[in-house]
Design a protein around this motif. Structure first.
Motif, PDB file in Angstrom:
ATOM      1  N   MET A 107      31.706  31.087  60.612  1.00  0.00           N
ATOM      2  CA  MET A 107      32.646  31.482  59.554  1.00  0.00           C
ATOM      3  C   MET A 107      32.993  32.963  59.685  1.00  0.00           C
ATOM      4  O   MET A 107      34.160  33.347  59.583  1.00  0.00           O
ATOM      5  CB  MET A 107      32.027  31.202  58.188  1.00  0.00           C
ATOM      6  N   ASN A 110      35.367  33.465  62.492  1.00  0.00           N
ATOM      7  CA  ASN A 110      36.706  33.025  62.103  1.00  0.00           C
ATOM      8  C   ASN A 110      37.383  34.045  61.211  1.00  0.00           C
ATOM      9  O   ASN A 110      38.569  34.317  61.346  1.00  0.00           O
ATOM     10  CB  ASN A 110      36.630  31.676  61.379  1.00  0.00           C
ATOM     11  N   ASP A 113      38.722  36.829  63.169  1.00  0.00           N
ATOM     12  CA  ASP A 113      39.971  36.450  63.825  1.00  0.00           C
ATOM     13  C   ASP A 113      41.130  36.440  62.837  1.00  0.00           C
ATOM     14  O   ASP A 113      42.244  36.833  63.163  1.00  0.00           O
ATOM     15  CB  ASP A 113      39.832  35.063  64.467  1.00  0.00           C
ATOM     16  N   GLU A 114      40.839  35.963  61.606  1.00  0.00           N
ATOM     17  CA  GLU A 114      41.904  35.912  60.594  1.00  0.00           C
ATOM     18  C   GLU A 114      42.408  37.311  60.279  1.00  0.00           C
ATOM     19  O   GLU A 114      43.606  37.559  60.231  1.00  0.00           O
ATOM     20  CB  GLU A 114      41.377  35.252  59.312  1.00  0.00           C
ATOM     21  N   ARG A 160      33.698  33.083  50.894  1.00  0.00           N
ATOM     22  CA  ARG A 160      34.605  33.328  52.020  1.00  0.00           C
ATOM     23  C   ARG A 160      35.628  34.418  51.695  1.00  0.00           C
ATOM     24  O   ARG A 160      35.857  35.329  52.498  1.00  0.00           O
ATOM     25  CB  ARG A 160      35.326  32.023  52.355  1.00  0.00           C
ATOM     26  N   GLU A 164      36.039  38.081  53.408  1.00  0.00           N
ATOM     27  CA  GLU A 164      37.293  38.431  54.066  1.00  0.00           C
ATOM     28  C   GLU A 164      37.759  39.836  53.659  1.00  0.00           C
ATOM     29  O   GLU A 164      38.192  40.624  54.489  1.00  0.00           O
ATOM     30  CB  GLU A 164      38.359  37.405  53.702  1.00  0.00           C
ATOM     31  N   LEU A 250      46.012  43.889  53.379  1.00  0.00           N
ATOM     32  CA  LEU A 250      45.836  42.853  54.407  1.00  0.00           C
ATOM     33  C   LEU A 250      45.528  41.496  53.789  1.00  0.00           C
ATOM     34  O   LEU A 250      46.047  40.476  54.217  1.00  0.00           O
ATOM     35  CB  LEU A 250      44.691  43.232  55.357  1.00  0.00           C
ATOM     36  N   THR A 251      44.638  41.477  52.792  1.00  0.00           N
ATOM     37  CA  THR A 251      44.174  40.189  52.271  1.00  0.00           C
ATOM     38  C   THR A 251      44.836  39.803  50.952  1.00  0.00           C
ATOM     39  O   THR A 251      44.677  38.672  50.505  1.00  0.00           O
ATOM     40  CB  THR A 251      42.651  40.217  52.039  1.00  0.00           C
TER      41      THR A 251
END
Lengths: 558, 184
Positions: A107, A110, A113-114, A160, A164, A250-251
């Protein structure tokens, strides 16, 4: 207006230039002091003291010489420090690469990468530190290597979305280049400070010559810590706010970042771990200090992070939420748990393809269980059945012979063949191969017969912080009973003379190398720990009981 | 004479400005292209992932043939789609079918516990997020380009050198905005 990366690029090189100048100046001052005191010392020895004082003067040529020495030493220090600085820092923090089979690590990979996609394609490397502390950090070097690290505690405690935003924050440090600044500054002095302080712990209590080195180390340590706190002047506190802002850009998720910072600040952030002195690289400073929490001239000058509450309130403003709502949510959050897998079914059967070499596997073994003959099973499945015990009766259909499991020559032969390659781990009790099973998202080596498990030290840390499972009535009852017994002072010390010490499955040393002791004084769970590789053997249910007991303590603290 | 020099100097300045503006516009346009190719990469990843997902789901939910077939059909349409408009529509449809598949999957505890399914779900969540982020990056870059093209005085250069506004990658229905929610 989007900020310009070229502008930031320029800022960055200026800061690193200042650090370099500072270093030269530092060595210049040190060299002048040393030179003058040496000269004075020799003059005093040569002649009358008062006469020497009168003669005492320093010429321009001498100063130039000293300056050149300072330039060379400072330049060497700079070059040596930035040489492989990322690897050095990661080693000091005991950061490890990601495990490609651990679901938490997958996770994290990933998410990296996100965030990379969100930044338009910048690549980040990921590492983890096996500790229950909660923190995250970023380091990068001149060659463009960029590493984002998190602790196991952070992976286990944040969801998650929160993770992030934290990764977004660290990515922002890398993008704006202030990560490079802090990495350079950190590698100049603080890294040596961190190494010295761990060496100091090691040398403590030693006498004689070691004590002399120790004293020298003490001086160097405190000088370098002093200089590094001066170097912190070059690290602006504002860059954390800017990284928070870029993470939100960004998020698009200020609330999750606020929650993440709140959770981190309410937990152990890693004070006391190796590398806690490298505070500038972390998202939240590991040590709580008054300096970091205040807003005045000195704090602005020497602190590396803005006060955590002001960071959180800025983010909450962005999300139109209040501190009360955040605290309320934190109080009432309940982790979603699954039942712990007690009746284990192996997820991975033995790979016996090399034994059969093209022949179809015949199911010709029956097992006597609960008054009935079950099966037939092929040999590899037979090994994996959780309810087959050592003394269970098994029957080979082909020759019709019924024997106990441990008596069967065929089974012994199969085991021998299976582990002929030498790569497989053998159960230290049953001497058969360990199966790999998923436990709390991570592969674990477990014996299919006695259900004992072999874990690395890092793995135990990981499992103790992860909150995936709740435990059955049985485990809870046993755990409670053990603690009650223990609190009444009735736990007996392990008698090592009679204890049957185990062979370490990983080290494969012919002598028993696993020491039997309690997990800790507070948790009297008997474990076997290898003195070499520190792998720990847990008998059936012991791992679950330990986790239940530690979880119980945590719950009572809340 | 001095006036001439001043005029010449100004002309050089204007020329330099025009060059700088043109170069930055080219940079914006390249960013937009890069953003679009990122979206493409992620969409392709999603298309590659879906057959595996359906394969695993099939083993557990034989009764839901309809839902599974719809996903496969939508995927094929998305793979075949061309042009921004077409892709937009096909991908939105695919997102819808995936969402209903995930909703149905909630009723199959064995499927949810399947190790392979857990891994695929994580991949799917990640890919959906990546598509979202790629779209966000692309739209940000499109916005920058469009603003630059239309604002004075850069618009002069943009018009003279034939820069065109780029199209946003938008979701058609607002309720489609959320990525399929996969719960663990």
């Amino acid at each position: 207006m989007p900020y310009s990366f070229t502008q930031i690029e320029k800022d960055k090189s200026a800061t690193i230039g200042f650090v370099f100048l500072f270093l030269i100046l530092f060595y210049f001052v040190v060299a002048v002091v040393l030179y003058v005191s040496f000269k004075y010392y020799f003059l005093v020895q040569d002649s009358d003291r008062y006469d020497a004082l009168a003669q005492f003067s320093t010429s321009g040529a001498e100063i130039t010489g000293v300056l050149i020495v300072a330039l060379i030493v400072g330049g060497l220090h700079f070059l040596i420090s930035i040489q492989g600085m990322v690897s050095k820092i990661l080693a000091a923090l005991r950061a490890k690469p990601l495990d490609s089979r651990d679901t938490y690590h997958i996770m994290f990979r990933n998410i990296l990468d996100e965030v990379s996609v969100a930044t338009g394609g910048r690549k980040f490397e990921g590492v983890v530190v096996a500790t229950s502390a909660l923190n995250a950090f970023a380091v990068s070097d001149f060659e463009g290597r960029a590493v984002i690290g998190v602790t196991e505690g952070l992976l286990a405690r944040l969801n998650r979305a929160q993770l992030e935003t934290v990764v977004g924050h660290e990515a922002a440090h890398i993008l704006t280049g202030d990560c490079l600044e802090t990495t350079v500054i950190t590698s100049m002095f603080e890294l040596y400070g961190a190494m010295l302080s761990s060496a100091q712990n090691f040398a403590e209590g030693s006498r004689g010559r070691a004590a002399g080195f120790f004293a020298l180390g003490w001086v160097i340590l405190h000088v370098s810590l002093g200089v590094s706190s001066l170097l912190k002047m070059f690290i602006s506190r504002q860059r954390e706010l800017r990284a928070d802002a870029i993470s939100v850009r960004l998020t698009r998720n200020p609330l999750s970042l606020a929650e993440a910072l709140y959770t981190i600040s309410r937990n152990w952030r890693g004070y006391g771990l190796p590398g806690d002195g490298l505070q500038a690289i972390y998202i939240v400073s590991p040590a709580f200090s008054q300096l970091e929490e205040e807003e005045n001239f000195f704090s602005d000058l020497f602190a590396t992070h803005p006060p955590i509450h002001s960071r959180i309130s800025i983010l909450l403003d962005m999300a139109h939420a209040s501190m009360e709502q955040l605290e309320d949510k934190y109080k009432h959050q309940m982790p979603v748990k699954q039942p712990a897998p007690e009746d284990l079914v192996p997820t991975q059967a033995y790979d016996i393809s090399h034994l059969n070499a093209g022949k179809p596997v015949s199911a010709n073994w029956e097992v006597f269980h609960n008054g009935l003959w079950r099966g037939p099973f092929p040999m590899d499945q037979l090994m994996g059945l959780g309810w087959v015990e050592f003394d269970t009766y098994v029957r080979n259909i082909e020759n019709g012979r019924t024997v106990r499991f441990f008596e069967s020559e065929e089974i012994k032969k199969f085991n021998k063949q299976l582990h002929a390659t030498g790569s497989a781990l053998l159960c230290p009790l049953c001497r058969i191969g360990l199966n790999e099973e998923m436990y709390k998202g991570s592969p674990v080596s477990r014996c299919p017969h006695c259900l004992g498990a072999l874990l690395t030290e890092d793995c135990v840390t990981k499992f103790l912080i992860r909150d995936d499972y709740f435990f059955s009535e049985k485990i809870r009852a046993v755990g409670d009973a053990i603690m009650e017994h223990h609190l009444k002072g009735r736990t007996q010390a392990i008698d090592l003379k009679t204890a049957n010490l185990l062979l370490c499955p990983r080290c494969k040393d012919p002598k028993p190398q696993m020491l039997r002791n309690f997990y800790t004084v507070a948790y009297p769970i008997e474990i076997d720990r290898c003195v070499f590789c520190h792998s720990i053997w847990f008998d059936k249910n012991e791992l679950d009981i330990l986790q239940y007991l530690i979880g119980r303590t945590k719950a009572s603290e809340l | 004479m001095i006036v001439l020099w001043i005029i010449l100097g100004l002309a050089v300045l204007v020329l330099l400005w025009a060059l700088a503006t043109y170069n930055s516009l080219v940079q914006f346009r390249e960013n937009v292209k890069n953003g679009w190719s990122q979206i493409d990469v992620q969409l392709k990843r999603r298309h590659d992932l879906i057959p595996n997902l359906v394969e695993v789901a099939k083993g557990y939910m034989g009764h839901e043939k309809d839902t599974l077939e719809k996903v496969i059909k939508a995927r094929q349409m998305a793979v075949d789609a061309s042009g921004l408009e077409g892709k937009l529509q096909a991908e939105n449809m695919l997102t819808g079918t995936l969402r209903s598949l995930m909703a149905v999957a909630e009723n199959y505890p064995n499927l949810k516990a399947d190790q392979q399914m857990i891994r695929l779900q994580e991949e799917l969540v990640s890919t959906e997020n990546k598509i979202g982020f790629a779209r966000q990056y692309y739209n940000d870059e499109v916005n920058r380009l469009n603003v630059a093209i239309q604002t004075f005085p850069d618009s002069f250069i943009a018009n003279a050198t034939g820069f065109q506004k780029a199209q946003f990658f938008e979701l058609i229905a607002p309720e489609e905005r959320a990525a399929p929610q996969v719960k663990f």
